[in-house]
Design a protein around this motif. Structure first.
Motif, short mmCIF file in Angstrom:
data_model
loop_
_atom_site.label_atom_id
_atom_site.label_comp_id
_atom_site.label_asym_id
_atom_site.label_seq_id
_atom_site.Cartn_x
_atom_site.Cartn_y
_atom_site.Cartn_z
N SER A 143 0.83 -1.21 0.00
CA SER A 143 0.00 0.00 0.00
C SER A 143 0.86 1.26 0.00
CB SER A 143 -0.92 -0.01 1.22
OG SER A 143 -1.67 1.16 1.30
N ILE A 144 1.93 1.26 0.81
CA ILE A 144 2.82 2.42 0.87
C ILE A 144 3.50 2.64 -0.48
CG2 ILE A 144 5.00 3.26 1.86
CD1 ILE A 144 4.12 1.98 4.51
N ILE A 145 4.01 1.55 -1.06
CA ILE A 145 4.71 1.66 -2.35
C ILE A 145 3.74 2.13 -3.43
CG2 ILE A 145 5.84 0.31 -4.18
CD1 ILE A 145 7.10 -1.37 -1.89
N GLY A 146 2.52 1.59 -3.43
CA GLY A 146 1.54 2.00 -4.43
C GLY A 146 1.16 3.47 -4.29
N SER A 147 0.93 3.91 -3.05
CA SER A 147 0.59 5.31 -2.82
C SER A 147 1.74 6.23 -3.20
CB SER A 147 0.21 5.53 -1.36
OG SER A 147 -0.94 4.80 -1.02
N ALA A 148 2.97 5.84 -2.86
CA ALA A 148 4.15 6.65 -3.19
C ALA A 148 4.33 6.73 -4.70
CB ALA A 148 5.39 6.09 -2.52
N ASN A 149 4.15 5.63 -5.41
CA ASN A 149 4.26 5.64 -6.87
C ASN A 149 3.19 6.55 -7.50
OD1 ASN A 149 6.48 3.98 -7.10
ND2 ASN A 149 5.28 2.11 -7.35
N LEU A 150 1.98 6.44 -6.96
CA LEU A 150 0.89 7.29 -7.47
C LEU A 150 1.23 8.76 -7.29
CD1 LEU A 150 -1.97 7.30 -8.69
CD2 LEU A 150 -2.85 7.29 -6.35
N TYR A 151 1.79 9.10 -6.13
CA TYR A 151 2.16 10.50 -5.85
C TYR A 151 3.28 10.95 -6.78
CZ TYR A 151 3.48 14.70 -3.35
OH TYR A 151 3.76 16.01 -3.04
N LEU A 152 4.28 10.05 -6.97
CA LEU A 152 5.41 10.42 -7.81
C LEU A 152 4.99 10.61 -9.27
CD1 LEU A 152 8.24 8.10 -6.42
CD2 LEU A 152 8.07 10.58 -6.21
N GLU A 153 4.08 9.78 -9.72
CA GLU A 153 3.67 9.87 -11.12
C GLU A 153 2.65 11.00 -11.37
OE1 GLU A 153 2.23 5.99 -12.18
OE2 GLU A 153 4.21 5.08 -11.99
N ASN A 154 1.74 11.22 -10.41
CA ASN A 154 0.64 12.17 -10.63
C ASN A 154 0.60 13.30 -9.61
OD1 ASN A 154 -0.28 10.52 -12.76
ND2 ASN A 154 -1.35 9.21 -11.28
N GLY A 155 1.62 13.44 -8.82
CA GLY A 155 1.59 14.44 -7.75
C GLY A 155 1.45 15.86 -8.24
N ALA A 156 2.04 16.17 -9.34
CA ALA A 156 1.99 17.54 -9.87
C ALA A 156 0.57 17.90 -10.32
CB ALA A 156 2.97 17.70 -11.02
N MET A 157 -0.21 16.90 -10.75
CA MET A 157 -1.55 17.16 -11.27
C MET A 157 -2.63 17.02 -10.20
SD MET A 157 -1.38 15.28 -14.93
CE MET A 157 -0.44 13.85 -14.47
N MET A 158 -2.27 16.57 -9.00
CA MET A 158 -3.25 16.31 -7.96
C MET A 158 -3.63 17.59 -7.23
SD MET A 158 -1.91 12.94 -6.05
CE MET A 158 -2.36 11.37 -6.60
N GLN A 159 -4.85 17.57 -6.75
CA GLN A 159 -5.31 18.67 -5.90
C GLN A 159 -4.78 18.44 -4.51
OE1 GLN A 159 -9.53 18.91 -6.13
NE2 GLN A 159 -9.55 19.22 -8.34
N GLU A 160 -4.78 19.48 -3.71
CA GLU A 160 -4.23 19.43 -2.36
C GLU A 160 -4.94 18.38 -1.51
OE1 GLU A 160 -1.51 20.87 -1.02
OE2 GLU A 160 -1.13 21.50 -3.07
N THR A 161 -6.24 18.25 -1.63
CA THR A 161 -6.98 17.26 -0.83
C THR A 161 -6.58 15.84 -1.22
OG1 THR A 161 -8.84 17.35 -2.36
CG2 THR A 161 -8.97 18.74 -0.39
#
Length: 180
Positions: A143-161
């Motif tokens: 779960s940690i690795i998946g969430s971290a990968n998601l953030y790394l790949e899409n973090g710039a496009m994500m909203q603050e929430t």
């Protein structure tokens, strides 16, 4: 009647002479003479000493052979137990210790068989524990690795929430691992 006499013969050895008058049923008489050479006591002691040496050597030889046979009979089961204990020490728990005919060897074999069955159970529990711990650790790490990968790949496009929720999930999974 009878005559007992001791004297030295021409060779200087002592002689014993016994003589008696014997009469048969017809009234005829005869003289019975028995002679014997008396050997000195030293010669008798010498003969007995030689015989004692032969008997002692013979008895010691028999005792050595008998002790060797008994030692082999007693040590052979112990050698087998030692060989199987070496196999057991290498982690092979499918070893069975055989009794050897003596109560102490039988008791040792029984004790080692009991210990072997205990080691089998411990090994089974250890394997299950490692499997369970591995599974329990893998779930939050995934779960940690998946969430971290998601953030790394899409973090710039994500909203603050969304970022906050993702970081919050990583934080909770990390604490879950820490508590385990």
């Amino acid at each position: 009647g009878a005559l007992f006499e001791y004297f030295d013969n021409s060779n200087g050895q002592q002689m014993f002479v016994y003589s008696t008058l014997i009469t048969d049923a017809n009234g005829e008489s005869a003289v019975l003479i028995v002679t014997s050479q008396l050997q000195p006591l030293n010669e008798t002691v010498k003969i007995l000493s030689e015989q004692l040496i032969y008997v002692t050597v013979g008895i010691l030889g028999i005792a050595f052979i008998l002790s060797f046979v008994i030692a082999q009979k007693v040590s052979r089961p112990l050698e087998k137990i030692t060989e199987k204990a070496a196999v057991l020490s290498q982690g092979n728990y499918d070893v069975t210790f055989e009794a050897g005919g003596y109560s102490e060897v039988n008791q040792l074999a029984h004790t080692l068989n009991y210990a072997t069955s205990g080691l089998k159970q411990v090994e089974k529990l250890r394997t299950e524990l490692i499997s369970n711990v591995s599974h329990d650790l893998r779930t939050p790490l995934t779960s940690i690795i998946g969430s971290a990968n998601l953030y790394l790949e899409n973090g710039a496009m994500m909203q603050e929430t969304e970022k906050f929720t993702l970081i919050h999930n990583i934080h909770e999974d990390a604490n879950w691992l820490l508590n385990m």
